[in-house]
Design a protein around this motif. Structure first.
Motif, PDB file in Angstrom:
ATOM      1  N   ASN A   7       0.917  -1.089   0.045  1.00 57.55           N
ATOM      2  CA  ASN A   7       0.081  -0.159   0.019  1.00 57.55           C
ATOM      3  C   ASN A   7       0.826   1.272  -0.033  1.00 57.55           C
ATOM      4  O   ASN A   7       0.789   2.364  -0.533  1.00 57.55           O
ATOM      5  CB  ASN A   7      -0.852   0.055   1.438  1.00 57.55           C
ATOM      6  N   ASP A   8       1.919   0.936   0.787  1.00 60.42           N
ATOM      7  CA  ASP A   8       2.781   2.333   0.925  1.00 60.42           C
ATOM      8  C   ASP A   8       3.477   2.660  -0.573  1.00 60.42           C
ATOM      9  O   ASP A   8       3.436   3.745  -1.114  1.00 60.42           O
ATOM     10  CB  ASP A   8       3.891   2.100   1.864  1.00 60.42           C
ATOM     11  N   GLU A   9       3.871   1.603  -1.114  1.00 61.14           N
ATOM     12  CA  GLU A   9       4.535   1.615  -2.575  1.00 61.14           C
ATOM     13  C   GLU A   9       3.675   2.161  -3.423  1.00 61.14           C
ATOM     14  O   GLU A   9       3.973   3.126  -4.247  1.00 61.14           O
ATOM     15  CB  GLU A   9       5.030   0.325  -3.080  1.00 61.14           C
ATOM     16  N   ARG A  10       2.473   1.802  -3.503  1.00 65.66           N
ATOM     17  CA  ARG A  10       1.540   2.450  -4.347  1.00 65.66           C
ATOM     18  C   ARG A  10       1.009   3.753  -4.248  1.00 65.66           C
ATOM     19  O   ARG A  10       0.829   4.498  -5.194  1.00 65.66           O
ATOM     20  CB  ARG A  10      -0.013   1.394  -4.293  1.00 65.66           C
ATOM     21  N   ARG A  11       1.135   3.942  -2.893  1.00 69.28           N
ATOM     22  CA  ARG A  11       0.595   5.534  -2.660  1.00 69.28           C
ATOM     23  C   ARG A  11       1.843   6.378  -3.120  1.00 69.28           C
ATOM     24  O   ARG A  11       1.583   7.392  -3.826  1.00 69.28           O
ATOM     25  CB  ARG A  11       0.615   5.571  -1.051  1.00 69.28           C
ATOM     26  N   ILE A  12       3.150   6.188  -2.881  1.00 68.50           N
ATOM     27  CA  ILE A  12       4.130   6.881  -3.276  1.00 68.50           C
ATOM     28  C   ILE A  12       3.987   7.014  -4.935  1.00 68.50           C
ATOM     29  O   ILE A  12       4.472   8.093  -5.429  1.00 68.50           O
ATOM     30  CB  ILE A  12       5.647   6.276  -2.761  1.00 68.50           C
ATOM     31  N   ALA A  13       3.881   5.766  -5.376  1.00 72.55           N
ATOM     32  CA  ALA A  13       4.022   5.945  -7.018  1.00 72.55           C
ATOM     33  C   ALA A  13       3.004   6.872  -7.484  1.00 72.55           C
ATOM     34  O   ALA A  13       2.987   7.379  -8.678  1.00 72.55           O
ATOM     35  CB  ALA A  13       3.878   4.175  -7.519  1.00 72.55           C
ATOM     36  N   SER A  14       1.751   6.864  -6.986  1.00 72.70           N
ATOM     37  CA  SER A  14       0.660   7.750  -7.444  1.00 72.70           C
ATOM     38  C   SER A  14       0.936   9.231  -7.249  1.00 72.70           C
ATOM     39  O   SER A  14       0.079   9.879  -7.913  1.00 72.70           O
ATOM     40  CB  SER A  14      -0.498   7.354  -6.561  1.00 72.70           C
ATOM     41  N   GLY A  15       2.039   9.535  -6.705  1.00 72.71           N
ATOM     42  CA  GLY A  15       2.257  11.086  -6.656  1.00 72.71           C
ATOM     43  C   GLY A  15       2.784  11.555  -7.984  1.00 72.71           C
ATOM     44  O   GLY A  15       2.912  11.107  -8.816  1.00 72.71           O
ATOM     45  N   SER A  16       2.996  13.008  -7.745  1.00 71.62           N
ATOM     46  CA  SER A  16       3.744  13.866  -8.864  1.00 71.62           C
ATOM     47  C   SER A  16       4.912  14.368  -8.657  1.00 71.62           C
ATOM     48  O   SER A  16       5.519  14.984  -9.577  1.00 71.62           O
ATOM     49  CB  SER A  16       2.550  14.774  -9.370  1.00 71.62           C
ATOM     50  N   ASP A  17       5.628  14.035  -7.620  1.00 77.16           N
ATOM     51  CA  ASP A  17       7.010  14.583  -7.181  1.00 77.16           C
ATOM     52  C   ASP A  17       8.073  13.539  -7.642  1.00 77.16           C
ATOM     53  O   ASP A  17       7.904  12.700  -8.469  1.00 77.16           O
ATOM     54  CB  ASP A  17       7.171  14.864  -5.991  1.00 77.16           C
ATOM     55  N   GLY A  18       9.179  13.758  -7.732  1.00 79.50           N
ATOM     56  CA  GLY A  18      10.506  13.031  -7.985  1.00 79.50           C
ATOM     57  C   GLY A  18      10.411  11.472  -7.088  1.00 79.50           C
ATOM     58  O   GLY A  18      11.045  10.763  -7.991  1.00 79.50           O
ATOM     59  N   ALA A  19      10.165  11.611  -6.092  1.00 81.38           N
ATOM     60  CA  ALA A  19      10.108  10.173  -5.358  1.00 81.38           C
ATOM     61  C   ALA A  19       9.111   9.271  -6.067  1.00 81.38           C
ATOM     62  O   ALA A  19       9.164   8.192  -6.170  1.00 81.38           O
ATOM     63  CB  ALA A  19       9.574  10.400  -3.887  1.00 81.38           C
ATOM     64  N   ALA A  20       7.901  10.009  -6.469  1.00 80.83           N
ATOM     65  CA  ALA A  20       7.145   9.030  -7.265  1.00 80.83           C
ATOM     66  C   ALA A  20       7.538   8.832  -8.545  1.00 80.83           C
ATOM     67  O   ALA A  20       7.462   7.434  -9.008  1.00 80.83           O
ATOM     68  CB  ALA A  20       5.749  10.100  -7.546  1.00 80.83           C
ATOM     69  N   MET A  21       8.145   9.494  -9.250  1.00 78.91           N
ATOM     70  CA  MET A  21       8.882   9.079 -10.480  1.00 78.91           C
ATOM     71  C   MET A  21       9.682   8.113 -10.468  1.00 78.91           C
ATOM     72  O   MET A  21       9.658   6.814 -10.986  1.00 78.91           O
ATOM     73  CB  MET A  21       9.451  10.245 -11.169  1.00 78.91           C
ATOM     74  N   ALA A  22      10.658   8.024  -9.305  1.00 79.11           N
ATOM     75  CA  ALA A  22      11.579   7.079  -8.954  1.00 79.11           C
ATOM     76  C   ALA A  22      10.980   5.740  -8.691  1.00 79.11           C
ATOM     77  O   ALA A  22      11.375   4.382  -9.139  1.00 79.11           O
ATOM     78  CB  ALA A  22      12.393   7.275  -7.848  1.00 79.11           C
TER      79      ALA A  22
END
Length: 417
Positions: A7-22
């Protein structure tokens, strides 16, 4: 097999910042590789900070603009510039500025400005069994083989994405079943004196890589550890002549207390019995210059020279002036020690060109020569120099390189293999 994210990985990936892109880069790579999940990593070594074109710089700067920051310890491989000012890099504008911007962007991402291809000799030594994401072929093979940490050969962009997300795909050499040897590389027929020599391990590494490709083997027939610099040279040559990511050395490396353990208790599918003739042929293949009575440059330090290797260089030069400069590539961790005792200046007076933060094969430092001849003791330099520098190569021991540099012509001791 589909990739399952937490769930945490999906949450991060759904963002729009650099961490999400990574996170998206790592997740999409994992899906393509068939990994079932992502695993946490303890550290990273980043190869992607070497300038190959503007796209790499713009990618790193986009991560910076997205406020990305590495989540784990992340050291940096060589860049395209010698930021310490030891040597002159002939990189022209606008490439020079783009290379500098790239190096600065990776520093802003939180990476350590180590700028060395031998981070394991600069204090970055992950624990046995730790999962990490390392780039740079020699660093990968050393990390897996000598330290017993676990990494695949992470390429540009994926390496920094792993560092920012703190995750890597669970596949390949991260998994125990993929770390077992299936072949034996037997060097017991070679003379003990040869195996104890400095020249043996780059040559054997070159032969090993050519013979095994990307397979995992266990080297047998060695009665004692050749030492860390020799293992460094073996792995670097094997990774450049083949696609080696892990080797075992029976009785020496941590996952090979004996050959049976390295093989997982199974019989080897193949046994390669190395002969002196095979070694002589492997050494001959490392030289591409034929019939020359001149050398235009000498380059050593791929991987970067350790302090012990500088000790050997100083002993061999023994205060003599060089007719041909020796380009000695190393990292800041060694340069600091050399400068503390005035050793770098003394070497430079004799004709040694110390190269820091980079190396002569990845950026233009060597004089621009037509039909130039480069002498080296590095199996990796010998593999890459002709295509990357335009120089033909003569391969020899460190002693050969020094004597040749002093006399200004090729000098070779007899190979006792």
């Amino acid at each position: 097999m589909s990739l399952a994210l937490t769930n945490d990985e999906r949450r991060i990936a759904s963002g729009s910042d650099g961490a999400a892109m990574a996170m998206r880069i790592v997740a999409e790579s994992a899906a393509l590789l068939g990994a079932p999940r992502l695993i946490p990593i303890a550290s990273a070594h980043i190869d992607g900070a070497l300038y190959h074109g503007d796209s790499g710089t713009l990618f790193a700067e986009r991560l910076v603009e997205g406020r990305a920051h590495v989540a784990v310890r992340s050291t940096l491989n060589v860049g395209a510039l010698d930021l310490m000012g030891c040597s002159r890099v002939r990189l022209e504008e606008p490439q020079r500025s783009m290379a500098r911007r790239m190096m600065e962007a990776y520093r802003k991402l939180g990476c350590e400005p180590s700028w060395t291809c031998a981070p394991y000799q600069a204090g970055h030594r992950p624990a046995f069994g730790a999962d990490v994401a390392w780039g740079e072929s020699n660093a990968v093979v050393f990390c897996n083989s000598v330290l017993g940490a676990r990494t695949n050969r992470y390429g540009d962009f994926l390496d920094i994405a792993c560092a920012i997300s703190g995750r890597a795909p669970d596949y390949g050499l991260h998994r125990q079943e993929n770390r077992l040897a299936n072949l034996v590389f037997d060097v017991s027929a070679l003379p003990r004196a040869f195996l104890a020599s400095e020249i043996a391990w780059p040559v054997l590494g070159s032969l090993y890589g050519r013979e095994v490709g990307d397979a995992i083997g266990v080297v047998t027939g060695v009665t004692q550890s050749p030492g860390e610099d020799a293992l460094k040279a073996f792995g670097a040559a094997a990774a450049s002549s083949g696609a080696v990511g892990l080797f075992h050395l029976s009785g020496v490396t941590p996952e090979a207390p004996d050959a049976k353990t390295a093989l997982g208790g199974l019989d080897a599918e193949t046994t390669i019995r190395v002969t002196p003739q095979m070694v002589a042929s492997a050494q001959a293949r490392l030289s591409t210059a034929e019939g020359t009575e001149r050398i235009d440059a000498v380059a050593i330090g791929s991987p970067h020279l350790s302090l012990a290797e500088f000790d050997s260089l100083e002993r061999l030069i023994s205060g003599r002036r060089l007719s041909v400069p020796i380009h000695a590539c190393t990292g800041r961790h060694v340069l600091t020690e050399l400068d503390r005792n005035g050793r770098r200046k003394a070497l430079e007076v004799l004709g040694v060109v110390v190269v820091a933060d980079t190396c002569v094969v990845v950026t233009p430092i060597l004089p621009d020569r037509t039909n130039g001849v480069l002498m080296t003791n590095s199996g990796k330099f010998a593999q890459y120099a002709p295509a990357n520098t335009g120089y033909a190569v003569l391969y020899g021991s460190l002693a050969d390189c020094v004597e040749s540099a002093v006399l200004g012509r090729p000098v070779f001791a007899r190979l006792s293999s």
